[in-house]
Write an enzyme that holds these catalytic residues in place. Structure first.
Site: not given
Lengths: 513, 513
Positions: A245, A282, A375
């Protein structure tokens, strides 16, 4: 050469607390993997696995105060949040124990022989078996739930796979403490401690993914680190599954109707979600499509007030703090980007939350504003002001894969009662972008539940699997089918009389209970 | 530069039959992928997909004589074998249509909201959605069942994924013919022909795996080619799942008791299995552990007679023939390797079957005999003579991953009635080596059945998935979960009232029908 020390550091002061361990040499990694490999036979018994997981949960609960104190000292996440995370972690361990008891993930499928077919069909009996030792790369931001006793470890043990954890350098003492508890749970339940091993050090992580006896890996962390390990896993002489991930923007689309109806509520909700845990999730909403006009303006006012009221917080380490401040600065310097609340250095070791705005047109084509599509870890989000649905589509079309996508819809849109069917259309439009689609809520808070899916198109995850929820266990298994095996030799899971009471499919259909 | 011609070649003469096509340029590959991508929306309707698969099966049946003639002219596999393969292919298409109707592979899971949990659990509704355009690399040895209309294509279409097939150069005319039939099936059922596209050429295959709109790939072929494409898939900016079936030795263990009881039957069965289709099956038994002593000697005598009686056959192309002859020659030249029946050049374009023997001790450690642990495509197998069970274990421990492993057991061993429990012990010992374990049968003949698993540890396959059987469709799907989505916006598959009558799991448990 002396072994490199591993220090526990207090992020509130930036000072070293204590030396916890030393970085593992290649020989020590090899020893850890061989211990795991040697323990795999002991994990074949499902009853023992379930007992192990429950005992681990009990020991973590019993040591709760100590565990939370250790984790808070290294992560500054605070006792409140860490108490919740410990509860999540032990719930997860117990849930996987229940799944081991039920055995549904064994996916037993039996095809009865059919001599009338051309060619005749043999007797086929299939279930899933453990892959072997699993390497777990733990996350910085969840020192418990995505670390040593977290979901990757719990699901691997549930599958029957021993584990070697690469500790995250932001919480080595917590990692050692939890590893000791898991190993004690093993000896308490008559299992070898080698089913759980811990190594520290960057190079140890690389040696681990390259080890020939490692059969699969789980990772939670950055795109850069995760991609490097993914590439190592793929380049091995014998490639292995790599479930990583890596990163996610978690876009949110707020329709004009939603903004008009609930501007203040949405603004407050967004502020809470993006600043939760100092923005270190996240699934933090990192890109928010907000309509131009009066509803959107009210939303901005509400968000501004709520974010301004949010206290500064300590990030997990100074490197992250530097990356956050640098990331915000670079983004805020782009043309047409404004900062109604400037995120920044709150104090010497803290940061204050904030948000940026940009017109949708700036994101419609390649250019320097593409940085806003990456991100930025920490308490910041980017509001994209759009004029119409075409601009929404243009921005969504440029997004990479995500763990989540969120819609805030007006009442009529949610009821499918608006003129244009906008709700269903937007739902269809964001589905290809994410693994979880949230409506009229926020992506933070990932429920541990049987149907949960925590994963999404790359770079959200490197596989189509989930790292949270019941099906996470499937990552560590592979099918094997027995053809015409004599009944006396079959494992009990595949016997005709179903002595273990497992759910099964017979000739392709679920068997009646 | 003129486009490179693609020729159909007669393997019986080595002569060119006709020019079928030209190799696809990068632009043409791009056009094919874009056509596939544009067709994905039309495949969203499951009813249309099922109709497409059934229509394709009907058209293939109707054109059966032409298809078989075309395939035989290019592959020399013979009308008998190809008639069976066409039946397998159309059965597979119809079976996947049934699976599409049933919808079990959607794996619908619903968790009801639970406000009493900490944190409260939202409403979660999950199913699987298609990944997008799939690249299919077809095999040489199955011009139908593992080629254009084969299992990868059928399962991808069943999943809702359009396909771009890279044709195998050994049967380009058959590929074009089958592609035309599949595209006609599309137009007959009101679907765009772009759901099935065909490209020729080595470079086109590389361009295809690199194309950003390709979402996954299936491959059946050599370790060298498959590994190269696997590495390309992993190295993409956005890595994609690569389901490759590369190579397999398919070990067979014959116990002393089995040899004593059934030497003649086992010898004849092995001869038939290893020479079937001129040894050109991925599940050909390539390494056979045979006991020293009288039973094993009788087995050798029987095998020698049966293999000597087997006619020479035509391999798929001259390159394979060269590789076969060279592979046999190199292996036969190793110390202590003997050739009771020497495999070799039968005629100018044929090869004759044979087998080699080697003492088990030669395979117990690294050395030049490791060559015997690599697949040799064609009608040859290697008999490893062992003295005791320790030697069996030593050889098995050195094997790479396999599609299958086979045991030939004595009657008491199969019944679990022998002194030592040898049957169960050997079953456990070979299970880690393979995806399918066959007892007292032969690995050739892979039944198309719901529980089938055709895959195994690397290099047998590059993933834990199967390319044959009902679950092959799962390779082309990924889960997505909706959190608190209003009922009016949910896809029908996830609605509370289950209007499509799908099998579901509610709160982790199968729903009663």
């Amino acid at each position: 050469m002396a072994a490199a020390p591993v220090w526990s550091v207090d992020p509130r002061t930036g000072k070293r607390r204590e030396q916890v361990a030393v970085e593992a040499t290649a020989d020590e990694v090899d020893t850890a993997v061989r211990a795991a490999h040697a323990a795999r036979g002991a994990l074949a018994d499902r009853g023992a696995r379930a007992a192990l997981l429950r005992r681990a949960a009990d020991l973590l609960d019993e040591a709760g105060a100590t565990v939370i104190e250790a984790a808070d000292a290294e992560t500054a996440l605070g006792p409140g949040r860490l108490t919740g995370e410990l509860g999540r972690t032990t719930y997860q361990l117990r849930t996987f124990a229940d799944l081991v008891d039920q055995g549904g993930f064994l996916d037993v499928r039996i095809d009865r022989p059919d001599p009338g077919l051309t060619p005749p069909r043999p007797d086929l009996r299939r279930y899933r078996i453990p892959l072997g030792p699993v390497a777990v790369y733990s996350a910085s931001n969840f020192p418990l739930a995505f670390s040593v006793p977290g979901g990757d470890t719990a699901s691997a043990l549930a599958a029957g796979c021993p584990v070697v954890v690469k500790a995250h350098p932001d919480h080595p003492a917590t990692s050692e403490l939890c590893a000791a508890l898991l190993r004690r749970a093993a000896s308490d339940t008559g299992l070898p401690a080698g089913l759980l091993n811990l190594v520290h050090g960057f190079q140890a992580g690389i040696d681990l993914i390259r080890h020939p006896l490692i059969a699969a890996a789980g990772f939670t962390g950055s795109v850069r680190g995760g991609r490097a390990l993914h590439d190592e896993a793929a380049a091995r002489p014998h490639p292995i599954p790599f479930h990583g991930e890596l990163g996610s923007l978690n876009p949110v689309v707020i329709t004009e109707a939603a903004a008009e109806e609930r501007a203040e509520q949405i603004g407050a909700g967004l502020a809470a979600s993006m600043t939760l845990g100092v923005g270190q999730f996240c699934v933090k909403p990192g890109l928010v499509l907000v309509p131009r006009g009066e509803g959107g303006d009210r939303l901005l006012t509400s968000l501004t007030a709520a974010v301004s009221d949010t206290e500064s917080g300590v990030l997990l380490d100074d490197r992250m703090r530097d990356a956050f401040l640098d990331g915000v600065r670079t983004r805020a310097a782009l043309p047409d980007v404004e900062a109604p609340v400037t995120p920044g250095a709150g104090g010497e070791h803290t940061v204050s939350p904030g948000f940026l705005t940009v017109p949708a047109a700036r994101l419609a084509a390649d250019g320097p504003h593409d940085l806003l599509l990456q991100e930025c870890f920490g308490p910041v989000t980017v509001l994209v002001r759009y004029a119409d649905e075409t601009e929404i589509g243009a921005v969504l079309a440029r997004l990479p894969g995500n763990l989540t996508a969120t819609l805030q819809l007006g009442e009529a849109e949610g009821a499918g009662a608006d003129d244009g069917g906008r709700g269903a259309r937007l739902l269809a439009e964001v589905t290809p972008l994410a693994g979880r689609v949230v409506v009229n809520g926020w992506p933070t808070g990932v429920a541990v539940a049987p149907a949960q899916h925590h994963g999404g198109p790359y770079p959200a995850t490197t596989s189509t699997a989930t790292s949270v929820g019941g099906t996470a266990v499937e990552r560590w298994l592979r099918p094997v089918v027995y053809q015409d095996a004599p009944p006396a030799l079959l494992p009990p899971e595949l016997r005709e009389d179903n002595p273990l009471g497992l759910p099964r499919r017979i000739d392709g259909r679920p068997e009646e209970a």
